[in-house]
Scaffold this motif. Sequence first.
Motif, PDB file in Angstrom:
ATOM      1  N   THR A  20     -36.067   1.602 -61.253  1.00 36.93           N
ATOM      2  CA  THR A  20     -37.284   1.735 -62.057  1.00 36.93           C
ATOM      3  C   THR A  20     -38.313   2.539 -61.268  1.00 36.93           C
ATOM      4  O   THR A  20     -38.174   2.717 -60.052  1.00 36.93           O
ATOM      5  N   GLU A  21     -39.324   2.998 -61.932  1.00 36.08           N
ATOM      6  CA  GLU A  21     -40.356   3.759 -61.235  1.00 36.08           C
ATOM      7  C   GLU A  21     -40.988   2.907 -60.127  1.00 36.08           C
ATOM      8  O   GLU A  21     -41.198   3.372 -59.009  1.00 36.08           O
ATOM      9  N   CYS A  24     -38.555   2.396 -57.163  1.00 34.53           N
ATOM     10  CA  CYS A  24     -38.388   3.659 -56.433  1.00 34.53           C
ATOM     11  C   CYS A  24     -39.608   3.949 -55.557  1.00 34.53           C
ATOM     12  O   CYS A  24     -39.469   4.442 -54.442  1.00 34.53           O
ATOM     13  N   HIS A  25     -40.783   3.625 -56.050  1.00 33.16           N
ATOM     14  CA  HIS A  25     -41.985   3.817 -55.231  1.00 33.16           C
ATOM     15  C   HIS A  25     -41.957   2.883 -54.020  1.00 33.16           C
ATOM     16  O   HIS A  25     -42.342   3.283 -52.922  1.00 33.16           O
ATOM     17  N   ALA A  59     -36.080   6.545 -65.236  1.00 35.62           N
ATOM     18  CA  ALA A  59     -37.189   6.580 -64.281  1.00 35.62           C
ATOM     19  C   ALA A  59     -36.661   7.078 -62.943  1.00 35.62           C
ATOM     20  O   ALA A  59     -36.273   6.291 -62.087  1.00 35.62           O
ATOM     21  N   CYS A  61     -36.118   8.380 -59.231  1.00 43.26           N
ATOM     22  CA  CYS A  61     -36.796   8.119 -57.960  1.00 43.26           C
ATOM     23  C   CYS A  61     -37.501   9.389 -57.499  1.00 43.26           C
ATOM     24  O   CYS A  61     -37.118  10.492 -57.897  1.00 43.26           O
TER      25      CYS A  61
END
Length: 65
Positions: A20-21, A24-25, A59, A61
Amino acid sequence: MRMAWADFWALIAILNGEATEESCHRLAEEPSRRPVSDVVGFAERMPRRSTARTRRSSAPCPWST
């Protein structure tokens, strides 16, 4: 020097099985606190994926764009 596989998989575990965003963050943030050699070692362990496969993810990475 390459990153040990155990260290690589510990970082991948940050994703909790989903790219997911948000996850990944979190994954991108963790190596940013490490020495450059760790960041390079992590990148060397990352599998190379085709652009078409990357574009299908909902989403991506940060490093996939």
